[in-house]
Design a protein around this motif. Structure first.
Motif, PDB file in Angstrom:
ATOM      1  N   ARG A 481       0.807  -1.215   0.000  1.00  0.00           N
ATOM      2  CA  ARG A 481       0.000   0.000   0.000  1.00  0.00           C
ATOM      3  C   ARG A 481       0.844   1.271   0.000  1.00  0.00           C
ATOM      4  N   SER A 482       2.085   1.148   0.496  1.00  0.00           N
ATOM      5  CA  SER A 482       2.902   2.362   0.571  1.00  0.00           C
ATOM      6  C   SER A 482       3.181   2.944  -0.820  1.00  0.00           C
ATOM      7  N   LEU A 483       3.125   2.108  -1.826  1.00  0.00           N
ATOM      8  CA  LEU A 483       3.380   2.603  -3.182  1.00  0.00           C
ATOM      9  C   LEU A 483       2.245   3.500  -3.690  1.00  0.00           C
ATOM     10  N   LYS A 485       1.017   5.870  -2.186  1.00  0.00           N
ATOM     11  CA  LYS A 485       1.262   7.270  -1.795  1.00  0.00           C
ATOM     12  C   LYS A 485       2.288   7.942  -2.707  1.00  0.00           C
ATOM     13  N   ASN A 486       2.961   7.167  -3.507  1.00  0.00           N
ATOM     14  CA  ASN A 486       3.947   7.752  -4.419  1.00  0.00           C
ATOM     15  C   ASN A 486       3.368   7.744  -5.832  1.00  0.00           C
ATOM     16  N   ARG A 487       3.052   8.951  -6.317  1.00  0.00           N
ATOM     17  CA  ARG A 487       2.355   9.085  -7.592  1.00  0.00           C
ATOM     18  C   ARG A 487       3.094   8.374  -8.734  1.00  0.00           C
ATOM     19  N   GLY A 510      16.168   5.235 -11.696  1.00  0.00           N
ATOM     20  CA  GLY A 510      16.342   6.200 -10.611  1.00  0.00           C
ATOM     21  C   GLY A 510      17.469   5.754  -9.712  1.00  0.00           C
ATOM     22  N   PRO A 511      17.887   6.631  -8.828  1.00  0.00           N
ATOM     23  CA  PRO A 511      19.001   6.334  -7.923  1.00  0.00           C
ATOM     24  C   PRO A 511      18.684   5.187  -6.943  1.00  0.00           C
ATOM     25  N   PRO A 512      19.678   4.805  -6.150  1.00  0.00           N
ATOM     26  CA  PRO A 512      19.491   3.688  -5.222  1.00  0.00           C
ATOM     27  C   PRO A 512      18.365   3.943  -4.216  1.00  0.00           C
ATOM     28  N   GLY A 513      17.687   2.877  -3.881  1.00  0.00           N
ATOM     29  CA  GLY A 513      16.701   2.936  -2.802  1.00  0.00           C
ATOM     30  C   GLY A 513      15.453   3.726  -3.125  1.00  0.00           C
ATOM     31  N   THR A 514      15.222   3.990  -4.406  1.00  0.00           N
ATOM     32  CA  THR A 514      14.042   4.783  -4.759  1.00  0.00           C
ATOM     33  C   THR A 514      12.841   3.901  -5.079  1.00  0.00           C
ATOM     34  N   GLY A 515      13.021   2.599  -4.929  1.00  0.00           N
ATOM     35  CA  GLY A 515      11.873   1.707  -5.073  1.00  0.00           C
ATOM     36  C   GLY A 515      11.676   1.147  -6.472  1.00  0.00           C
ATOM     37  N   LYS A 516      12.748   1.029  -7.227  1.00  0.00           N
ATOM     38  CA  LYS A 516      12.623   0.453  -8.577  1.00  0.00           C
ATOM     39  C   LYS A 516      12.203  -1.014  -8.478  1.00  0.00           C
ATOM     40  N   THR A 517      12.916  -1.756  -7.634  1.00  0.00           N
ATOM     41  CA  THR A 517      12.601  -3.185  -7.528  1.00  0.00           C
ATOM     42  C   THR A 517      11.197  -3.391  -6.974  1.00  0.00           C
ATOM     43  N   VAL A 518      10.840  -2.640  -5.934  1.00  0.00           N
ATOM     44  CA  VAL A 518       9.497  -2.879  -5.371  1.00  0.00           C
ATOM     45  C   VAL A 518       8.406  -2.486  -6.375  1.00  0.00           C
ATOM     46  N   ASP A 630      15.172  -6.697 -14.093  1.00  0.00           N
ATOM     47  CA  ASP A 630      15.635  -5.806 -13.014  1.00  0.00           C
ATOM     48  C   ASP A 630      17.159  -5.653 -13.141  1.00  0.00           C
ATOM     49  N   GLU A 631      17.706  -4.620 -12.531  1.00  0.00           N
ATOM     50  CA  GLU A 631      19.149  -4.322 -12.598  1.00  0.00           C
ATOM     51  C   GLU A 631      19.625  -4.341 -14.049  1.00  0.00           C
ATOM     52  N   ALA A 632      18.803  -3.778 -14.942  1.00  0.00           N
ATOM     53  CA  ALA A 632      19.113  -3.879 -16.371  1.00  0.00           C
ATOM     54  C   ALA A 632      20.342  -3.065 -16.761  1.00  0.00           C
ATOM     55  N   LYS A 659      24.058   4.464 -12.949  1.00  0.00           N
ATOM     56  CA  LYS A 659      25.167   4.899 -12.094  1.00  0.00           C
ATOM     57  C   LYS A 659      25.610   3.799 -11.125  1.00  0.00           C
ATOM     58  N   GLN A 660      24.897   2.676 -11.147  1.00  0.00           N
ATOM     59  CA  GLN A 660      25.345   1.557 -10.310  1.00  0.00           C
ATOM     60  C   GLN A 660      26.110   0.573 -11.199  1.00  0.00           C
ATOM     61  N   LEU A 661      26.483  -0.592 -10.658  1.00  0.00           N
ATOM     62  CA  LEU A 661      27.377  -1.488 -11.385  1.00  0.00           C
ATOM     63  C   LEU A 661      26.940  -1.682 -12.832  1.00  0.00           C
ATOM     64  N   ASN A 708      14.130   8.649  -2.112  1.00  0.00           N
ATOM     65  CA  ASN A 708      14.864   7.531  -1.517  1.00  0.00           C
ATOM     66  C   ASN A 708      14.201   7.135  -0.198  1.00  0.00           C
ATOM     67  N   TYR A 709      13.717   5.910  -0.165  1.00  0.00           N
ATOM     68  CA  TYR A 709      13.017   5.417   1.025  1.00  0.00           C
ATOM     69  C   TYR A 709      13.929   4.594   1.924  1.00  0.00           C
ATOM     70  N   ARG A 710      15.190   4.509   1.527  1.00  0.00           N
ATOM     71  CA  ARG A 710      16.056   3.577   2.243  1.00  0.00           C
ATOM     72  C   ARG A 710      16.854   4.234   3.366  1.00  0.00           C
ATOM     73  N   GLN A 846      24.439  -5.726  -4.631  1.00  0.00           N
ATOM     74  CA  GLN A 846      23.684  -4.839  -5.520  1.00  0.00           C
ATOM     75  C   GLN A 846      22.203  -5.173  -5.401  1.00  0.00           C
ATOM     76  N   GLY A 847      21.393  -4.145  -5.244  1.00  0.00           N
ATOM     77  CA  GLY A 847      19.940  -4.340  -5.139  1.00  0.00           C
ATOM     78  C   GLY A 847      19.488  -4.654  -3.716  1.00  0.00           C
ATOM     79  N   GLN A 848      20.457  -4.844  -2.787  1.00  0.00           N
ATOM     80  CA  GLN A 848      20.064  -5.233  -1.432  1.00  0.00           C
ATOM     81  C   GLN A 848      20.217  -4.066  -0.458  1.00  0.00           C
ATOM     82  N   THR A 887      25.446   3.039  -0.723  1.00  0.00           N
ATOM     83  CA  THR A 887      23.996   3.284  -0.682  1.00  0.00           C
ATOM     84  C   THR A 887      23.173   2.078  -0.217  1.00  0.00           C
ATOM     85  N   ARG A 888      23.815   1.094   0.424  1.00  0.00           N
ATOM     86  CA  ARG A 888      23.059  -0.084   0.894  1.00  0.00           C
ATOM     87  C   ARG A 888      22.504   0.100   2.305  1.00  0.00           C
ATOM     88  N   ALA A 889      23.060   1.068   3.056  1.00  0.00           N
ATOM     89  CA  ALA A 889      22.707   1.168   4.483  1.00  0.00           C
ATOM     90  C   ALA A 889      21.453   2.003   4.699  1.00  0.00           C
TER      91      ALA A 889
HETATM   92  N1  LIG Z   1       6.623   4.226  -1.757  1.00  0.00           N
HETATM   93  C1  LIG Z   1       7.369   3.713  -0.806  1.00  0.00           C
HETATM   94  N2  LIG Z   1       7.092   3.931   0.486  1.00  0.00           N
HETATM   95  C2  LIG Z   1       7.851   3.425   1.468  1.00  0.00           C
HETATM   96  N3  LIG Z   1       8.938   2.649   1.253  1.00  0.00           N
HETATM   97  C3  LIG Z   1       9.270   2.388  -0.012  1.00  0.00           C
HETATM   98  C4  LIG Z   1       8.528   2.892  -1.111  1.00  0.00           C
HETATM   99  N4  LIG Z   1       9.135   2.472  -2.236  1.00  0.00           N
HETATM  100  C5  LIG Z   1      10.212   1.739  -1.875  1.00  0.00           C
HETATM  101  N5  LIG Z   1      10.282   1.680  -0.533  1.00  0.00           N
HETATM  102  C6  LIG Z   1      11.334   0.984   0.246  1.00  0.00           C
HETATM  103  O1  LIG Z   1      12.597   1.511  -0.150  1.00  0.00           O
HETATM  104  C7  LIG Z   1      13.590   0.515  -0.079  1.00  0.00           C
HETATM  105  C8  LIG Z   1      14.326   0.442  -1.411  1.00  0.00           C
HETATM  106  O2  LIG Z   1      13.499  -0.116  -2.412  1.00  0.00           O
HETATM  107  P1  LIG Z   1      14.089  -0.920  -3.648  1.00  0.00           P
HETATM  108  O3  LIG Z   1      15.022  -1.954  -3.182  1.00  0.00           O
HETATM  109  O4  LIG Z   1      12.959  -1.310  -4.496  1.00  0.00           O
HETATM  110  O5  LIG Z   1      14.918   0.264  -4.318  1.00  0.00           O
HETATM  111  P2  LIG Z   1      15.768   0.211  -5.650  1.00  0.00           P
HETATM  112  O6  LIG Z   1      15.505   1.494  -6.329  1.00  0.00           O
HETATM  113  O7  LIG Z   1      15.499  -1.036  -6.412  1.00  0.00           O
HETATM  114  O8  LIG Z   1      17.226   0.219  -5.030  1.00  0.00           O
HETATM  115  P3  LIG Z   1      18.616  -0.207  -5.691  1.00  0.00           P
HETATM  116  O9  LIG Z   1      18.853   0.740  -6.830  1.00  0.00           O
HETATM  117  O10 LIG Z   1      19.582   0.004  -4.601  1.00  0.00           O
HETATM  118  O11 LIG Z   1      18.474  -1.608  -6.127  1.00  0.00           O
HETATM  119  C9  LIG Z   1      12.874  -0.773   0.279  1.00  0.00           C
HETATM  120  O12 LIG Z   1      13.012  -0.986   1.655  1.00  0.00           O
HETATM  121  C10 LIG Z   1      11.447  -0.497  -0.074  1.00  0.00           C
HETATM  122  O13 LIG Z   1      10.561  -1.254   0.708  1.00  0.00           O
END
Ligand SMILES: Nc1ncnc2c1ncn2[C@@H]1O[C@H](COP(=O)(O)OP(=O)(O)OP(=O)(O)O)[C@@H](O)[C@H]1O
Length: 968
Positions: A481-483, A485-487, A510-518, A630-632, A659-661, A708-710, A846-848, A887-889
Motif C-alpha cells: 500500500r505504501s506505493l 502514496k507515491n504518484r 532512478g538512484p538507489p533505494g528509490t523503489g525500482k525493484t518494489v 531488473d538491474e538492467a 550509475k550503479q554497477l 529515496n526510502y532507504r 547490488q539491489g540489497q 547506498t546499501r545502508a
Molecule cells: N513508496 C514507498 N514507500 C515506502 N517505502 C518504499 C517505497 N518504495 C520503496 N520503498 C522501500 O525503499 C527501499 C528500497 O526499495 P528498492 O530496493 O525497491 O529500491 P531500488 O531502487 O530497487 O534500489 P537499488 O537501486 O539500490 O536496487 C525498500 O526498503 C522499499 O521497501
C-alpha cells in the motif's frame, strides 16, 4: 630485421606501457628482485614477449630498457644490473607514484654501508628494514646498533627520522648532535634505544637517517645511512588471521602449440534431468579469422589498412541502428571474445598437482587461487585441459579434459574420463590450460540475429508510433500500500499493467533505494492478478538479483504459480532455502521441465542468460505477455535481449540505474566502441521517447523515481551530490533512518556515518592473488561486537545479524572476515543466528539493503591500484562500485579504510572530507603521518649535501623535531 622495423614504428608510449606491464608481471610472479640484465631479458623473451599469441608485436628488451630509463622507470648500471623502480613501493605506504620514482634511486644509495659504518638492530633487518610486531598496548623497546667495522675512526654527528609518526621515540646515552659528536673508533659499537607505543592497531613506519663525518672539520662533507622501521600493533585475532604461509604466486607458463588429442571427461550435464528440448538451434558463431588482424589494426590504425578492415572499423564507428544491429553486435562480441581468449591464457600454469576429493573419489581437486574473484572466470560446467608434464617434450600430446563440477573459494573439483582417473597418481604434475565457455557468447550472437529476424525494431528502437498518447487510468489495489502514496510508482504500475508503452519498453529508473525493484515486483503481482492469461518472465543479470525478485514475489503470489529456473552453473549450495520448493533443483540435480510444463507457470524467474534456454526449448513467441528485467543497467545489451524474442508482442519492462554497477568487459576496443552501454542507458540517453522534455519525462514510457526510502539523509549526501545532481530526495521513514542517531559509538550524535581511518597492511597468502587486511578486520569485529553485544541499551533498539551487512571488495577479506566471525571470536561465533550476517562483495549486495552496513576497503598500498583497475576489482577508481557500496545502508554506515590511500581517488577523497567536516571521522590521525613526498624531498636534500662541496650546515638538522627524541 623485421622485428627492428616493427620497433622503429612503435611509439615510445607503447613501449613504455609494455615495459610497465613487464615490471608488473615480474612483481606478480615474485621476481621483481632479479637485477641481472641477461636473466631479465631471458624472462622477457621466453615468458612475456608476445604473450598474447603475437597479436600485438612487443618491442625487444633493449628498447624497453631504453624507454624505461628515459622515463626514470629503470636504472641500468655498467655491470649490467637493472633496477626497476617498482621494488621499493612496499616500503612506504603513503606513496605518490611520480614521487616514488625518485625515492627508488635514492634508496639503494642510502641503505648501503659507508666508510665501514654498519647499522643493525636487535631483530634481524631485511633489506635495511626492521620489522616487529606487538600484540599489546604497551611500550616496546628495541636497540639499534651503530658499528664501526672499518679501519678508520668516524664521527657520528646526528640522527633523525625523515619520516616519522608519534609512536616512535629514540634515546642515546651521549645525546649525539652535531655540537656533541661521538667518535666511533674501529670495532666500536654505539647503542640507540628505540621505544614504540601505539594505542591503536595498525602498521606504523619511520625512516631514520644517520649522519657521519670522516673527520670533525667544520666544513668536511657528511655521509648518511638510512634505515626503515615498520612496527605492527595487532590483536590476537589479527595474529590468528595472519597469512598461513608467505605469498607465492604461480609461475606462469609459456605454452607452445603442439599437435594434441583430447581425452573427453564427464560433463556435469550428467547431473541434469533434461526434459526441455532443443528446438531453436544455437549455432557456433566461431570468431572469424580476420579478428586478430582487425584487433591489431584498431590498436594501430596507421598500420597498412586493408579495405575489409577499414570497412569493419567504419561499422564500429557507425551509430547503432536496426539496420546494422546484428552485424555490429556480432563484430563487437567477436572482438570481446578474442580478448577473453588472450586473458584466459594468462592463467595457464605448469607443474600443478591435483588431489582426489575424499568425498567423491571420481573428482579431482585442483587449486586455482583467485577463481572466486573471476581470476580466471570459471563456472560449473566449464572445462580445463590438462597435459602430463612428463609428456610435454613429445611431438604430439594428449590433453585431458576436466569438467568443472564445483567452484570453491580457491579450488575447482573436476571430473575426467575413467581411463584418466585409473592412471592418476598423487603428486603427478600437469600443465593446466584454461578455456572459457563460449555458450554465453553464442547466446548473445543468436539473440541479436533473432531480434532482426523477428523484427524487434519497435522494441529496440522505439518511435512510439504504435501507441496513443494517454496514460492508463486504472484503479488498482496494491499489495504494497505504501506505493499508492507515491504518484510515480503508482502510475508506473498502472501503465505497465495496461501495457501502454507496448511494443516500446517501459523504463523504471532512478538512484538507489528509490523503489525500482518494489515497483517492478508490484507490477508483476498486479499483472498476475489482473490479467488472467498473462505469462510473465522475470529476469535479472545475476543469480542473486533474480533470487531477490523471486523471494519478493513469493510474499504475495502462490508458490505454485512461480518457478525459479537455474542453470547448471549455479552451485546447488547457493540456492536459497526459501526458493527450494519452487525451483528446478531436485536434490543435487537440476531438472529442466518440458516446454508444456514450463508454460503452465504464470511467472518464470531466471537470469537473462538462462532465459536463452527457454528460447532454445522452443517456448513459442507470444507465450510471455510481460518480460521484466531488473538491474538492467548491469548487463550488456546483447545479454539483456537473450530472452527477448518474446517481447515481440509482450510488454517489456526494464528497471535499473546506470550509475550503479555496469557491464563488465575485458576489451578496451569494445569499451571504446560502446559495448559497455547497457540497453537501459542507450534508451535513456539516445532515444527521444525516454528523455526529459519541457514537461518532464513522458510517463507512458518512463518513470524516474527520486524519493529515496532507504537511507538516512547523511548517508545519501555524497552519492546524491556526486552522481545524481542533488535530485535525490530523502524520504526514509524517520524511525528507521534515525535508528542509530543516538548510538554511543558515533563520533558525532545525529550523524550516523563513521569513517574509521586505519593504517593496516594489505597482505596475501599462499598462491592466492586476493588481498586481506587484518587491521581492518580487527576494527570491523570491534564495531560488530559493539552493535550486537551491547545493544538494546540507551535507547537503541535491538538488531539481529540479518540486519547487518559487511561489504568488502576482495574474496580473501570476505573469507577471513567470515572466519573471524564464525570461528575465531568466542562471543560472536555463538551469537544467535550469526550465520544470517552477510559478508560479501559489492556485486553480491547490488539491489540489497541492510539496516547497518560496514565496509572494509582493504587497500593500504598504492602499489596494487593499477592491478585493481586492470582486473576490475577493488574500490579505487571505480565510482559505480563505490556508489553501490555506500547506498546499501538504511540507518548506519561504517567505513573502515586507509584514508591516505583512498584519498588518491577523487570520489573517496570527497567522501572522507565530508565525514571529517561533519564530525564522522575517527581513528588514524592523518596529521601525524608524513607523506612520502616529504621523505623523498629530504633524502634528495641529503644527497645534494653528500655531493656538494663542503657545507656549513647539516641538511638533516633542518628536520629536527624535538618530539622524536625522548626527553631526558
Ligand atoms: N513508496 C514507498 N514507500 C515506502 N517505502 C518504499 C517505497 N518504495 C520503496 N520503498 C522501500 O525503499 C527501499 C528500497 O526499495 P528498492 O530496493 O525497491 O529500491 P531500488 O531502487 O530497487 O534500489 P537499488 O537501486 O539500490 O536496487 C525498500 O526498503 C522499499 O521497501
Amino acid at each position: 630485421m623485421g622485428r627492428r622495423n616493427r620497433n622503429a614504428r612503435l611509439p615510445n608510449a607503447d613501449i613504455r606501457s609494455v615495459g610497465l606491464d613487464f615490471i608488473e608481471f615480474l612483481h606478480e610472479t615474485n621476481r621483481i628482485s632479479i637485477i641481472n640484465r641477461d636473466e631479465l631479458q631471458e624472462i622477457y623473451n621466453s615468458e612475456f614477449r608476445d604473450r598474447d599469441g603475437g597479436v600485438k608485436k612487443d618491442p625487444n628488451f633493449s628498447s624497453i630498457l631504453y624507454v624505461l630509463r628515459q622515463g626514470h622507470k629503470a636504472q641500468v648500471t655498467r655491470d649490467r644490473r637493472v633496477y626497476f623502480n617498482r621494488s621499493l613501493l612496499l616500503d612506504v605506504q603513503y606513496v605518490v607514484t611520480s614521487i616514488i620514482e625518485q625515492y627508488f634511486f635514492l634508496r639503494s644509495e642510502f641503505v648501503a654501508d659507508k666508510n665501514g659504518i654498519h647499522i643493525s638492530s636487535e631483530t634481524e633487518m631485511v633489506d635495511a628494514k626492521i620489522y616487529f610486531c606487538v600484540e599489546r598496548e604497551e611500550v616496546y623497546e628495541q636497540k639499534l646498533f651503530v658499528e664501526n667495522r672499518g679501519t678508520d675512526s668516524v664521527y657520528f654527528t646526528y640522527y633523525s627520522p625523515l619520516h616519522w609518526i608519534h609512536c616512535f621515540k629514540f634515546e642515546d646515552p651521549e645525546r649525539v648532535t652535531r655540537s656533541n659528536p661521538l667518535l666511533l673508533s674501529p670495532g666500536e659499537t654505539y647503542e640507540i634505544k628505540m621505544n614504540f607505543f601505539s594505542a591503536d592497531v595498525g602498521v606504523y613506519g619511520a625512516t631514520m637517517a644517520f649522519e657521519f663525518k670522516p673527520n670533525i672539520q667544520l666544513f668536511s662533507r657528511p655521509f648518511y645511512i638510512v634505515r626503515f622501521i615498520e612496527a605492527e600493533f595487532r590483536t590476537q585475532l589479527a595474529a590468528e588471521l595472519a597469512p598461513v604461509e608467505p605469498y607465492r604466486p604461480f609461475k606462469l607458463s609459456s605454452i607452445q602449440n603442439v599437435p594434441f588429442t583430447v581425452d573427453e571427461g564427464v560433463p556435469p550435464e550428467s547431473l541434469t534431468l533434461n526434459r526441455l528440448g532443443y528446438q531453436v538451434p544455437l549455432k557456433d558463431y566461431n570468431c572469424p579469422s580476420y579478428i586478430n588482424e582487425l584487433t591489431k589494426f584498431l590498436k594501430d590504425p596507421s598500420s597498412a589498412p586493408k579495405a575489409y578492415l577499414q570497412e569493419k572499423k567504419s561499422l564500429l564507428e557507425s551509430v547503432l541502428s536496426f539496420q546494422n544491429y546484428a552485424e555490429r553486435f556480432h563484430l563487437l562480441l567477436y572482438l570481446e571474445e578474442s580478448q577473453m581468449w588472450v586473458d584466459i591464457k594468462r592463467y595457464n600454469k605448469d607443474d600443478v598437482t591435483m588431489e582426489r576429493d575424499q568425498r567423491n573419489k571420481k573428482l579431482l581437486m585442483l587449486e586455482v587461487p583467485g577463481v572466486s574473484e573471476n581470476r580466471p572466470s570459471v563456472l560449473r560446467g566449464d572445462h580445463l585441459l590438462l597435459t602430463k608434464s612428463e609428456d610435454l617434450h613429445l611431438l604430439s600430446v594428449t590433453k585431458y579434459k576436466g569438467y568443472v563440477h564445483r567452484v570453491e573459494l580457491d579450488q575447482l573439483k573436476l571430473s575426467f574420463s575413467s581411463k584418466f582417473l585409473d592412471s592418476f597418481i598423487d603428486n603427478m604434475k600437469f600443465r593446466v590450460e584454461f578455456t572459457f565457455n563460449r555458450l554465453l557468447m553464442r547466446l548473445q550472437h543468436r539473440a541479436v540475429e533473432l531480434a532482426v529476424q523477428h523484427s524487434l525494431c519497435e522494441v529496440l528502437f522505439p518511435m512510439g508510433s504504435n501507441s496513443d498518447n494517454s496514460n492508463a487510468e486504472l484503479s488498482l489495489s496494491l499489495f504494497d500500500r505504501s506505493l499508492e502514496k507515491n504518484r510515480e510508482q503508482y502510475a508506473a504500475v498502472c501503465n505497465i499493467v495496461a501495457g501502454v508503452s507496448k511494443p516500446a519498453p517501459y523504463l523504471v529508473f532512478g538512484p538507489p533505494g528509490t523503489g525500482k525493484t518494489v515497483t517492478m515486483v508490484e507490477a508483476i503481482k498486479q499483472v498476475e492478478k489482473c490479467i488472467l492469461d498473462a505469462h510473465i518472465l522475470a529476469c535479472a543479470p545475476s543469480n542473486s538479483a533474480a533470487d531477490q525478485l523471486c523471494e519478493k514475489l513469493l510474499q504475495h503470489v502462490d508458490s505454485h504459480k512461480v518457478y525459479r529456473m537455474y542453470a547448471l552453473s549455479r552451485s546447488p549450495d547457493q540456492v536459497p532455502l526459501s526458493l527450494r520448493a519452487c525451483c528446478n533443483l531436485k536434490g543435487e540435480v537440476y531438472e529442466f521441465p518440458s516446454k508444456e510444463e514450463l508454460m503452465q507457470y504464470k511467472i518464470l524467474v531466471t537470469t537473462v542468460f538462462t532465459a536463452g534456454r527457454l528460447v532454445t526449448g522452443g517456448l513459442p513467441v507470444g507465450h510471455f505477455t510481460h518480460i521484466f528485467v531488473d538491474e538492467a543497467g548491469h548487463a550488456v545489451e546483447s545479454e539483456v535481449i537473450v530472452g527477448l524474442l518474446h517481447a515481440e508482442t509482450g510488454q517489456l519492462v526494464l528497471a535499473g540505474d546506470p550509475k550503479q554497477l555496469g557491464p563488465i568487459l575485458r576489451s578496451p576496443i569494445t569499451i571504446q566502441y560502446g559495448l559497455g552501454l547497457s540497453f537501459l542507458e542507450r534508451l535513456m540517453t539516445k532515444n527521444p521517447l525516454y528523455q526529459k522534455g519541457d514537461n518532464g519525462f513522458n510517463t507512458r514510457y518512463v518513470t524516474k523515481l527520486l524519493r529515496n526510502y532507504r537511507s538516512h539523509r547523511a548517508i545519501l549526501e555524497i552519492p546524491n551530490e556526486m552522481f545524481y545532481d542533488g535530485e535525490l530526495q530523502p524520504y526514509a521513514d524517520e524511525y528507521s533512518a534515525n535508528f542509530f542517531c543516538n548510538w554511543e559509538h558515533l563520533p558525532k550524535r545525529g550523524f550516523p556515518l563513521i569513517f574509521h581511518g586505519v593504517h593496516g597492511k594489505d597482505e596475501r597468502e599462499s598462491n592466492s592473488p586476493s588481498f586481506f587486511n587484518t587491521t581492518e578486520i580487527t576494527k570491523v569485529i570491534d564495531y560488530l561486537k559493539k552493535l550486537l553485544l551491547s545493544q538494546g541499551k540507551k535507547g537503541i533498539g535491538k538488531i539481529s545479524p540479518k540486519d547487518i551487512g559487511i561489504i568488502t571488495p576482495y574474496r580473501k577479506q570476505v573469507e577471513k572476515l567470515r572466519k573471524a566471525i564464525k570461528t575465531c571470536d568466542r562471543e560472536l561465533r555463538v551469537y544467535q543466528n550469526i550465520e544470517e550476517l552477510k559478508v560479501g562483495s559489492v556485486e553480491e549486495f547490488q539491489g540489497q539493503e541492510r539496516r547497518v552496513i560496514i565496509v572494509s576497503t582493504v587497500r593500504s598500498c598504492n602499489d596494487y591500484i593499477k592491478m585493481d583497475t586492470d582486473f576490475n576489482i577493488g574500490f579505487l577508481n571505480n565510482e559505480k562500485r563505490f556508489n553501490v557500496a555506500i547506498t546499501r545502508a538504511k540507518s548506519l554506515l561504517i567505513v573502515v579504510g586507509n584514508p591516505i590511500i583512498l584519498s588518491s581517488d577523487p570520489t573517496w577523497s570527497r567522501f572522507i572530507q565530508y565525514c571529517t567536516d561533519e564530525g564522522g571521522y575517527t581513528g588514524l590521525n592523518r596529521g601525524i603521518v608524513e607523506g612520502t613526498e616529504d621523505v623523498i624531498r629530504r633524502l634528495a636534500t641529503l644527497r645534494i649535501q653528500m655531493e656538494a662541496e663542503d657545507t656549513e650546515e647539516s641538511a638533516i638538522q633542518q628536520y629536527v623535531n624535538p618530539e622524536w627524541r625522548n626527553e631526558q
